[in-house]
Design a protein around this motif. Sequence first.
Motif, PDB file in Angstrom:
ATOM      1  N   UNK A  66       0.799  -1.210   0.141  1.00 43.24           N
ATOM      2  CA  UNK A  66      -0.092  -0.036   0.028  1.00 43.24           C
ATOM      3  C   UNK A  66       0.894   1.196  -0.019  1.00 43.24           C
ATOM      4  N   UNK A  67       0.547   2.165  -0.910  1.00 46.17           N
ATOM      5  CA  UNK A  67       1.333   3.311  -0.784  1.00 46.17           C
ATOM      6  C   UNK A  67       1.005   4.310   0.374  1.00 46.17           C
ATOM      7  N   UNK A  68       1.787   5.157   0.633  1.00 43.31           N
ATOM      8  CA  UNK A  68       1.739   6.136   1.738  1.00 43.31           C
ATOM      9  C   UNK A  68       0.132   7.122   1.630  1.00 43.31           C
ATOM     10  N   UNK A  69      -0.403   7.408   2.686  1.00 45.01           N
ATOM     11  CA  UNK A  69      -1.372   8.526   2.405  1.00 45.01           C
ATOM     12  C   UNK A  69      -1.014   9.585   1.737  1.00 45.01           C
ATOM     13  N   UNK A  70      -1.879  10.278   0.978  1.00 46.19           N
ATOM     14  CA  UNK A  70      -1.474  11.365   0.053  1.00 46.19           C
ATOM     15  C   UNK A  70      -0.338  11.168  -1.163  1.00 46.19           C
ATOM     16  N   UNK A  71      -0.499   9.847  -1.735  1.00 49.15           N
ATOM     17  CA  UNK A  71       0.225   9.406  -2.511  1.00 49.15           C
ATOM     18  C   UNK A  71      -0.548   9.805  -4.066  1.00 49.15           C
ATOM     19  N   UNK A  72      -1.704  10.115  -4.125  1.00 48.43           N
ATOM     20  CA  UNK A  72      -2.403  10.362  -5.407  1.00 48.43           C
ATOM     21  C   UNK A  72      -1.902  11.826  -5.827  1.00 48.43           C
ATOM     22  N   UNK A  73      -2.175  12.176  -7.029  1.00 47.09           N
ATOM     23  CA  UNK A  73      -2.257  13.584  -7.497  1.00 47.09           C
ATOM     24  C   UNK A  73      -2.760  14.451  -6.612  1.00 47.09           C
ATOM     25  N   UNK A  74      -2.243  15.934  -6.453  1.00 52.04           N
ATOM     26  CA  UNK A  74      -3.127  16.837  -5.479  1.00 52.04           C
ATOM     27  C   UNK A  74      -4.544  16.864  -6.277  1.00 52.04           C
ATOM     28  N   UNK A  75      -5.702  17.241  -5.522  1.00 53.42           N
ATOM     29  CA  UNK A  75      -6.981  17.125  -5.865  1.00 53.42           C
ATOM     30  C   UNK A  75      -7.183  18.149  -6.825  1.00 53.42           C
ATOM     31  N   UNK A  76      -7.823  17.771  -7.922  1.00 49.58           N
ATOM     32  CA  UNK A  76      -8.037  19.050  -8.741  1.00 49.58           C
ATOM     33  C   UNK A  76      -7.111  19.031 -10.082  1.00 49.58           C
ATOM     34  N   UNK A  77      -5.865  18.434  -9.829  1.00 55.50           N
ATOM     35  CA  UNK A  77      -4.741  18.855 -10.994  1.00 55.50           C
ATOM     36  C   UNK A  77      -5.072  18.197 -11.934  1.00 55.50           C
ATOM     37  N   UNK A  78      -5.405  16.632 -11.982  1.00 61.10           N
ATOM     38  CA  UNK A  78      -5.839  15.945 -13.358  1.00 61.10           C
ATOM     39  C   UNK A  78      -6.808  16.531 -14.021  1.00 61.10           C
ATOM     40  N   UNK A  79      -6.982  16.603 -15.244  1.00 60.15           N
ATOM     41  CA  UNK A  79      -8.153  16.981 -16.150  1.00 60.15           C
ATOM     42  C   UNK A  79      -8.171  15.807 -17.280  1.00 60.15           C
TER      43      UNK A  79
END
Length: 174
Positions: A66-79
């Motif tokens: 499992x990846x550490x918490x917060x490992x996704x892209x910052x909210x709203x960055x990806x479009x």
Amino acid sequence: MTAPLALDPARSALVLVDLMDRIVALPLEPRKGTEVLSTAEELATAFRKAGATVVLVRVERPGVAEQPPGSGLAAGLAQEGDLEIVKRTIGGFQGTGLDDLLRQRGVGTVVFAGIATNLGVESTARAAGDLGYDLVFVEDAMAAFTAAEHDASVRLDFPRLGTVVRASEVRFVG
């Protein structure tokens, strides 16, 4: 650079490195991660509007369940339409297919921003240079763990590899 940089949107890509919540939240210099993220978001909006490619690179630790918490892209960055690359090394090219994706789109110039200036950004940029891309570095859309590390990349290394600009200097032709 005093004159705006004129990019061909059909041949340019913005590569944003490691703009993930857990990395943006780190103590960074010479600017906060939230400042880097804000400038990167503005750049991404301009690239999308011009029809240029936007690439979002994030890191995953290899060999962990499992990846550490917060490992996704910052909210709203990806479009919609952005390319998301998952790397498992410091740089964004090794084993990710990024080079093929850029070449399929006819990209010849790669514009860099992200965290950390001297690690993920510089490693990805050096690989891009080795692959023959023209490199542009957006200084005010980067930060590192210390101002000295950031400055060494921006003032010593990046000018030898490509062009260093501020976000306000990035423009598109046509």
